[in-house]
Design an enzyme around this catalytic site. Structure first.
Site, PDB file in Angstrom:
ATOM      1  N   ARG A 261      37.525  45.193  34.153  1.00 23.24           N
ATOM      2  CA  ARG A 261      37.104  43.927  33.547  1.00 23.24           C
ATOM      3  C   ARG A 261      35.596  43.905  33.359  1.00 23.24           C
ATOM      4  O   ARG A 261      34.848  44.284  34.242  1.00 23.24           O
ATOM      5  CB  ARG A 261      37.547  42.763  34.440  1.00 23.24           C
ATOM      6  CG  ARG A 261      39.069  42.750  34.577  1.00 23.24           C
ATOM      7  CD  ARG A 261      39.588  41.562  35.326  1.00 23.24           C
ATOM      8  NE  ARG A 261      41.049  41.679  35.424  1.00 23.24           N
ATOM      9  CZ  ARG A 261      41.842  40.801  36.025  1.00 23.24           C
ATOM     10  NH1 ARG A 261      41.322  39.734  36.597  1.00 23.24           N
ATOM     11  NH2 ARG A 261      43.145  40.982  36.060  1.00 23.24           N
ATOM     12  N   ARG A 276      33.987  40.118  42.834  1.00 20.14           N
ATOM     13  CA  ARG A 276      34.069  40.170  41.378  1.00 20.14           C
ATOM     14  C   ARG A 276      33.484  41.490  40.920  1.00 20.14           C
ATOM     15  O   ARG A 276      32.269  41.682  40.912  1.00 20.14           O
ATOM     16  CB  ARG A 276      33.289  38.997  40.777  1.00 20.14           C
ATOM     17  CG  ARG A 276      33.498  38.792  39.289  1.00 20.14           C
ATOM     18  CD  ARG A 276      32.648  37.639  38.779  1.00 20.14           C
ATOM     19  NE  ARG A 276      33.046  36.367  39.348  1.00 20.14           N
ATOM     20  CZ  ARG A 276      33.979  35.562  38.828  1.00 20.14           C
ATOM     21  NH1 ARG A 276      34.578  35.900  37.716  1.00 20.14           N
ATOM     22  NH2 ARG A 276      34.281  34.431  39.401  1.00 20.14           N
ATOM     23  N   GLU A 348      40.743  32.695  44.852  1.00 24.53           N
ATOM     24  CA  GLU A 348      41.996  33.197  44.295  1.00 24.53           C
ATOM     25  C   GLU A 348      42.274  34.647  44.717  1.00 24.53           C
ATOM     26  O   GLU A 348      41.453  35.533  44.531  1.00 24.53           O
ATOM     27  CB  GLU A 348      41.923  33.132  42.774  1.00 24.53           C
ATOM     28  CG  GLU A 348      43.134  33.760  42.099  1.00 24.53           C
ATOM     29  CD  GLU A 348      42.987  33.848  40.577  1.00 24.53           C
ATOM     30  OE1 GLU A 348      42.296  32.998  39.990  1.00 24.53           O
ATOM     31  OE2 GLU A 348      43.583  34.769  39.983  1.00 24.53           O
ATOM     32  N   SER A 351      47.981  35.350  41.488  1.00 23.21           N
ATOM     33  CA  SER A 351      48.233  34.424  40.404  1.00 23.21           C
ATOM     34  C   SER A 351      49.567  34.808  39.789  1.00 23.21           C
ATOM     35  O   SER A 351      49.811  35.985  39.518  1.00 23.21           O
ATOM     36  CB  SER A 351      47.119  34.562  39.368  1.00 23.21           C
ATOM     37  OG  SER A 351      47.317  33.644  38.322  1.00 23.21           O
ATOM     38  N   ARG A 387      40.731  42.642  46.148  1.00 23.80           N
ATOM     39  CA  ARG A 387      40.049  41.448  46.638  1.00 23.80           C
ATOM     40  C   ARG A 387      40.642  40.949  47.971  1.00 23.80           C
ATOM     41  O   ARG A 387      39.959  40.263  48.733  1.00 23.80           O
ATOM     42  CB  ARG A 387      40.098  40.343  45.590  1.00 23.80           C
ATOM     43  CG  ARG A 387      39.163  39.194  45.913  1.00 23.80           C
ATOM     44  CD  ARG A 387      39.360  38.027  44.981  1.00 23.80           C
ATOM     45  NE  ARG A 387      38.502  38.085  43.802  1.00 23.80           N
ATOM     46  CZ  ARG A 387      38.454  37.117  42.884  1.00 23.80           C
ATOM     47  NH1 ARG A 387      39.222  36.053  43.008  1.00 23.80           N
ATOM     48  NH2 ARG A 387      37.658  37.237  41.849  1.00 23.80           N
TER      49      ARG A 387
END
Length: 421
Positions: A261, A276, A348, A351, A387
């Site tokens: 990403r 991140r 988070e 998801s 994460r």
RNA sequence: GGAGGCGUCGCCUAGUCUGGUCUAUGGCGCCCGCCUGCUAAGCGGGUUUGGGGCUACAACCCCAUCGAGGGUUCAAAUCCCUCCGCCUCCGCCA
């Protein structure tokens, strides 16, 4: 892409959904208008084309002078047909491009509004009280560096910011987590796939990642391929342009992949550590289901995600993500957010989205029903990602600077604790 | 990287050279029916997908669909161009 038929038959439902998402409501009528124009031009084209075809048969049967006369007669119809065809195609394209801007129709109960308007479903576990235990917790990066588990500096040296090495016990811990997730997925009946992480523009667009997420995606210009930010892309593409059999129940797939990403526009956010990053590992679950089974499958995905977090001993909460924060393909999304002690907030970790038929319609994945074929529903959910290490390290740290490995991971790590070197 | 071959409605396949009843052939499989004590065999019919019209979401009619997209032509599975995929051989590199 939503079903044009739903929009024709019940435009109000689409308007309500658009309103809840904070999106343009007027586009609904624009699509209806374009649709009407398309059907009218389609009819014009088809009528003349039929005439042209039947005339062609007369020409084929005729001979000599008669044939020449017929040819002179239809000379201009060909041009006219071409014009009508172009008009028809233009109308279709306009309708499609408008239709594509509409997000999936949300499921009843999804809260309206944006990022902060989520509905809290449940809070599980108590955040650990370090004050009561009498020591100040270290953040995951400090821990990771002291334990020889995370090396950000070398990541930056080799690849730039937001890249990292997991080292020794850190690498081992991540692998253990992935293997635990893959085993659980297998036990739940998921078929494991090893998937491409470079995909074509068609696949990327079909999965819905070239709209809002377009600048989040790495593109290889020279080859016109995209690096995927999740194996969901390849899993969604797996049955593209296929008619699959769901009479024996939903098809469940899982894949571990590296995810890429760009994190464009996140300057300054989460610059420390591995919260991140540009590259990480993830085990994803993906389900092809009949539309009427989708909501039950969504609950099941959430249950499997929660099972991981429960057994890893993390405090977390489950939220029903608000309409405006769903992204185009999802009709409903549940996030599990784990407590990160040094940040004093929930972040988070997983998801899960119910994309109903939205994603499958674009990718053209159908099932054979009793009356013909119909578009299937797709769902996805996170079973584990890199994460997770943030919450695991911080939550299970000890006063002496060591980290206790959650019991479920021990068979996979081969050690019970990580201690400073 | 170079040379060549191939892509037809689930699978196999005819058709492509020589454009026109191709409204795409035949077989296998599958579905329905007949026959049959049951099964098999046999017989008859059906069987791509998407869209539109009309409607009871039926039947019926129409358009598109022969890997994808363009082009030539009154007319394209068939001729031309571009792209994609698969296969074979050569070269290069693991």
């Amino acid at each position: 892409m939503i079903d044009i038929r739903l929009l024709r038959e019940d435009p109000e439902r689409v308007r309500v959904s658009q309103r809840a998402r904070g999106e343009d409501v007027g586009v609904v009528d624009a699509v209806l208008d374009a649709d009407a124009r398309h059907r009218s031009s389609l009819s014009d084209y088809e009528t003349l084309r039929a005439a042209q075809k039947s005339f062609g048969k007369k020409v084929a049967a005729a001979q000599g002078e008669e044939k020449q006369a017929l040819l002179a007669e239809v000379k201009d119809t060909a041009a006219r047909v071409k014009e009508l065809e172009a008009a028809k195609d233009a109308a279709a394209e306009e309708r499609e491009s408008l239709l594509r801007t509409i997000g999936n129709v949300i499921i009843d109960g999804v809260p309206s509004g944006g990022e902060d308007d989520f509905a809290l479903i449940e809070t599980i576990g108590e955040p650990r009280d370090f004050a009561a235990e009498g020591f100040e917790p270290l953040d995951h990066l400090a821990l990771g560096e002291r334990l020889g588990a995370i090396d950000m500096a070398r990541g930056a040296k080799v690849s730039g910011s937001r890249f990292y090495y997991l080292t020794g016990p850190g690498a081992r811990l991540e692998t253990a987590l992935m293997n635990l997730a893959l085993d659980r997925a297998r036990d739940a009946g998921f078929v494991q796939l090893q998937v491409p992480t470079l995909v074509t523009p068609q696949t990327m667009a079909g999965a819905g990642f070239l709209d809002a997420h377009a600048d989040e995606v790495y593109r290889l210009e020279a080859d016109d391929l995209y690096l995927t930010g999740t194996s969901e892309v390849a899993l969604a593409g797996f049955h593209a342009d296929e008619i699959i059999d769901l009479t024996q129940g939903p098809r469940r797939y899982t894949a571990m992949s590296t995810c890429y990403r760009r994190e464009a526009g996140s300057y300054g956010k989460d610059t420390q550590g591995i919260i991140r990053v540009h590259q990480f590992q993830k085990v994803e679950m993906f389900i092809y289901a009949r539309p009427e089974d989708a909501e039950a499958e969504h609950e099941a995905l959430l249950k499997w995600e929660r099972g991981m977090l429960d057994d890893l001993g993390l405090a977390y909460r489950v939220i029903d993500v608000a309409a405006g924060d769903l992204g185009g393909p999802a009709a409903r999304k549940f996030d599990c957010e784990a407590w990160v002690p040094t940040q004093g907030r929930y972040r988070e970790l997983t998801s899960t989205s119910n994309c109903t038929t939205y994603q499958a319609r674009r990718l053209n994945t159908r099932e054979r029903g009793e009356s013909g074929t119909r578009t299937v529903a797709t769902l996805n959910g996170t079973l584990a990602t890199t994460r997770f290490l943030v919450a695991i390290l911080e939550t299970h740290q000890q006063a002496d600077g060591s980290v206790t490995v959650p019991e479920v991971l021990r068979p996979y790590t081969g050690f019970d604790a990580i201690t400073p070197a």
